[in-house]
Write an enzyme that holds these catalytic residues in place. Sequence first.
Site, PDB file in Angstrom:
ATOM      1  N   ARG A  89      52.368  22.771   7.573  1.00 49.16           N
ATOM      2  CA  ARG A  89      52.678  21.814   8.733  1.00 49.16           C
ATOM      3  C   ARG A  89      51.577  20.567   8.645  1.00 49.16           C
ATOM      4  O   ARG A  89      50.642  20.796   8.147  1.00 49.16           O
ATOM      5  CB  ARG A  89      52.392  22.641   9.989  1.00 49.16           C
TER       6      ARG A  89
ATOM      7  N   ASP B 206      22.634  21.665  11.399  1.00 46.51           N
ATOM      8  CA  ASP B 206      22.997  22.804  10.981  1.00 46.51           C
ATOM      9  C   ASP B 206      24.065  22.955   9.888  1.00 46.51           C
ATOM     10  O   ASP B 206      24.898  22.071   9.858  1.00 46.51           O
ATOM     11  CB  ASP B 206      23.625  23.378  12.247  1.00 46.51           C
TER      12      ASP B 206
ATOM     13  N   ASP C  37      23.279  15.706   9.528  1.00 50.92           N
ATOM     14  CA  ASP C  37      23.583  16.807  10.229  1.00 50.92           C
ATOM     15  C   ASP C  37      22.427  17.584  10.256  1.00 50.92           C
ATOM     16  O   ASP C  37      21.824  17.603   9.042  1.00 50.92           O
ATOM     17  CB  ASP C  37      24.866  17.320  10.233  1.00 50.92           C
TER      18      ASP C  37
END
Length: 233
Positions: free
Chosen positions: A91, A12, A10
Amino acid sequence: MRNIVAVGFDMDYTLAQYKPETFESLAYEGTIRKVLLVCSQLLHWTFDWTYMVRGLVLDKKRGNILKVAYHGFREMSKEEKVGTYGSTLIRDSFDEPDYALIDTLFSLAEAYLFAQLVDFKDKNPGKVLYVGDHIYGDILRSKKVLGWRTMLVVPELEREVELLWQLRDTRRFHKVWGQLMKTGYQNSRFAHQVERFACLYTSQVSNISLYSPDKYYRPSEDFMPHEFGILPL
């Protein structure tokens, strides 16, 4: 690694390591410049690039930031957290569209601006005028969800008002559909939506500059059929 035949990178924040104190500040300032078009009170807002971290979750519906739960910049009490999310904040998932995961460094400026806007909304719910052209996406949502004042932009008004003043001839409006705001002698559905959801409406945003910032707007008085000819119109 011996079986790897190619490596992809990648760009950035991987090959290119940006400085958040400058790069994210530019993103923040660019966003603020856009928001200033509808709310000049944000002019003096600044960005603290050290405040937000990755791993946070934005509760977009309630204005909360989850990890250690905050509402805007205010830490929520234990009672508030339990009442909203139960006894634990752990969660399996916080899914869109109600939640936004702050999982990239690009999101830090957005998260900080989110907290600022939540605080601003809580302090000024009736002091924001939001201007847009879409009845539901701009006007209804801003009014019902955020409690803001609203102004609907209706470009077709300029032509219709011109015809009303100069011609007084309904045949000169659209040859099939007639006036935008009328269905025969009654207001059209669109006119009903404008009256119901928009505090103000105008043909273009620049019309605001024709009036003083101190001008007081109020709706015209409604008359029932038995009042016509008795009360002054």
